[in-house]
Design an enzyme around this catalytic site. Structure first.
Site, PDB file in Angstrom:
ATOM      1  N   LYS A   1       0.846  -1.199   0.000  1.00 30.32           N
ATOM      2  CA  LYS A   1       0.000   0.000   0.000  1.00 30.32           C
ATOM      3  C   LYS A   1       0.881   1.247   0.000  1.00 30.32           C
ATOM      4  O   LYS A   1       1.898   1.293   0.703  1.00 30.32           O
ATOM      5  CB  LYS A   1      -0.877  -0.037   1.254  1.00 30.32           C
ATOM      6  CG  LYS A   1      -1.858   1.097   1.380  1.00 30.32           C
ATOM      7  CD  LYS A   1      -2.736   0.897   2.615  1.00 30.32           C
ATOM      8  CE  LYS A   1      -3.835   1.935   2.689  1.00 30.32           C
ATOM      9  NZ  LYS A   1      -4.796   1.678   3.774  1.00 30.32           N
TER      10      LYS A   1
ATOM     11  N   SER B   1      -9.710   1.633   2.628  1.00 30.25           N
ATOM     12  CA  SER B   1      -8.852   2.416   1.777  1.00 30.25           C
ATOM     13  C   SER B   1      -7.844   1.596   0.954  1.00 30.25           C
ATOM     14  O   SER B   1      -7.282   2.114  -0.007  1.00 30.25           O
ATOM     15  CB  SER B   1      -8.077   3.431   2.635  1.00 30.25           C
ATOM     16  OG  SER B   1      -7.234   2.776   3.547  1.00 30.25           O
TER      17      SER B   1
ATOM     18  N   SER C   1      -9.744  -0.792   6.588  1.00 31.54           N
ATOM     19  CA  SER C   1      -9.109  -0.641   5.278  1.00 31.54           C
ATOM     20  C   SER C   1      -8.480  -1.889   4.690  1.00 31.54           C
ATOM     21  O   SER C   1      -8.173  -1.914   3.498  1.00 31.54           O
ATOM     22  CB  SER C   1      -8.043   0.441   5.333  1.00 31.54           C
ATOM     23  OG  SER C   1      -8.668   1.677   5.259  1.00 31.54           O
TER      24      SER C   1
END
Ligand code: GLN
Length: 494
Positions: free
Chosen positions: A78, A153, A177
């Site tokens: 990420k 996310s 997330s």
């Protein structure tokens, strides 16, 4: 089967038996990214050159018989996690050109084992969002239906794993997330207990909730990655000294007599999709058949979790994001020739203020700015007691709800089972202009986050229209082994 479609377990086996090389495996992932990134948009940066070098080095280790569990396995990270010499933007333009000089601890651990870092995944900027539409690099599309969001996310990480663009990914979960995008994309994701994995090198969002964990194709793979990354880190004082269990060993344990709690509040949520409810009930039936004991339980303060989360998170966000001023890191906007500021137009302080204001105005997306404003308000003198302090008190009540079901004076449950999200992936744009609707999407995932509990999302079938559904297994603090055990049994017994 194509090489990039393999799980960690299968890829490691193939590498060991010399059926293919780490370079071939890495190339298979890179080729697919090239083909698909235009459409899915799961990667902001692809580190092709260094990945191929790392793969070559891994092949040498493997040839010398020095391969470890993750040697030669291509993984993605990420973009809100720092990676040495590879651009890390957090999906915000303010860090568009930021290249960290260090790896986050969890990334270092994987690279030290010979893992091959192939690139950085798109996400909601600094982790703020539930659809990946708050990225300044465009939304991520769900590989199962490109008109739908991938979730957020960590949408890029979940989509990349689901689409076989990498073998696994490392992401961050502050309030869902990892779990929610994993459920939307039909893959496995674990939010570990707060303190289990080091947060060093993670761009901080809400420091009292941030965690780092894996997104994988199977629960067995997830256990392998957790064994590699968990543990105490001197660089993160919130990590716990407790030894790391051998998660892969716990997977096969029988579920006979294991107590699974069904918390009624999660099933009374308005707007729950009937297909999600039915899929969860099917998993509960399966658990019964596997010998688990199903117990109805209540977590009465669940309904406050979203409100608590959306005060604590913006408050901590507003403080953490203060460091991004366009001066020390990232992109600096040019101040206007006659800067304004408290010292008046044209003064040097005015110019500096102007530089900060412009860099932040253009470098953050709307949602990040919204949170900075809400958080600054909640922490300001006169409001702090009414908001931040009050929510910390309610947070304790939510945590106590979990403690009461897991550790009552006698006979608590081992895990809880709930849906991961009340609905499957929604249409891109559907909630983009409605922040409250977006926040409410976290209803199932925020309570465990607020309480610091581990929680896993495992695929539990698809809707009639082919969208994945995920169920959530929440465990007691540091009981990831039990959570993975239950998840593995559900995944492998059909
Ligand atoms: N939907 C949550 C939020 O917007 C997810 C945050 C996270 O886990 N990084 O805050």
């Amino acid at each position: 089967m194509k090489l990039n479609e393999l799980t960690i377990t299968e890829a490691a086996e193939g590498l060991k038996k010399k059926k293919f090389t780490a370079v071939e495996l890495t190339r298979a992932c890179l080729d697919l990214i090239k083909k698909r990134n235009q459409e899915i948009n799961a990667f902001i940066t692809v580190s092709e050159k260094s990945a191929l070098e790392e793969a070559k080095a891994a092949d040498k280790l493997l040839a010398a018989g020095n391969g470890k569990a993750l040697t030669g396995i291509p993984f993605a990270v990420k973009d809100a996690i720092c990676t040495k010499d590879i651009r890390s933007t957090g999906s915000a333009k303010i860090l568009d050109n930021y290249v960290p000089p260090f790896d986050a601890t969890v990334i270092k651990k994987i690279r030290d084992l010979g893992g091959v870092l192939i690139g950085k995944n798109n996400c909601d900027a600094f982790g703020h969002g539930a659809s990946n539409e708050n990225s300044m690099y465009g939304p991520v599309k769900n590989p199962h239906d490109t008109s739908k969001v991938a979730g957020g996310s960590s949408g890029g990480s979940a989509a990349a794993v689901a689409d076989n663009q990498c073998i696994f990914a490392i992401a961050e979960d502050t309030g869902g997330s990892i779990r929610q995008p994993a459920s939307f994309c039909g893959v496995v994701g674990l939010r570990p207990s707060y303190g289990r994995n080091s947060r060093y090198g993670i761009m901080p969002m809400a420091s009292s909730l941030d965690t780092v964990g894996p997104i994988t194709k199977t629960v067995a793979d997830l256990a392998i990655v957790m064994e590699a990354i968990a543990g105490r880190d001197d660089r993160d004082a919130t990590t716990v000294p407790d030894s790391v269990p051998i998660y892969t060993k716990a997977l096969e344990e029988s579920l006979k007599g294991v107590k699974v709690g069904v918390p009624k509040e999660y099933y009374e949520i308005a707007g729950m999709d009937p297909e999600v409810k039915a899929a969860t009930e099917k998993q509960i039936e399966k658990l019964k058949k596997l010998g688990a004991k199903i117990v109805d339980v209540s977590l009465p303060h669940t309904k406050y979790a979203i409100a608590v989360y959306y005060i604590i998170v913006p408050s901590e966000d507003s403080s953490n994001l203060g460091r991004l001023d366009g001066v020390r890191y990232g992109v600096r906007s040019k101040p206007s020739p006659r800067g304004r500021g408290t010292e008046g137009e044209g003064s040097s302080q005015g110019a500096l203020y102007d530089l900060y204001a412009k860099s932040r105005a253009t470098g953050f997306p709307e949602e990040v700015k919204r949170r900075i404003l809400i958080g600054t308000y909640a922490l300001s003198a006169g409001y702090y007691d009414a908001y931040y302090k009050k929510t910390q008190q309610v947070r304790t009540l939510i945590k106590q709800d979990f403690d009461k079901v897991f550790n009552p004076p006698s006979g608590g449950v081992d895990v809880l089972i709930t849906p991961t999200s009340p609905f499957p992936a929604f249409t891109i744009g559907e909630k983009a202009n409605d922040p409250i609707a977006m926040y409410l999407a976290d209803v199932m995932v925020s309570p465990a986050a607020v309480a610091g509990m581990p929680a896993l999302s495992v695929p539990a079938g698809v809707t009639k229209s082919g969208l994945p559904i995920g169920i959530q297994i929440i465990g007691a603090r540091l009981k990831e082994a039990k959570v993975l055990n239950v998840g593995y049994q559900l995944e492998t017994n059909n």
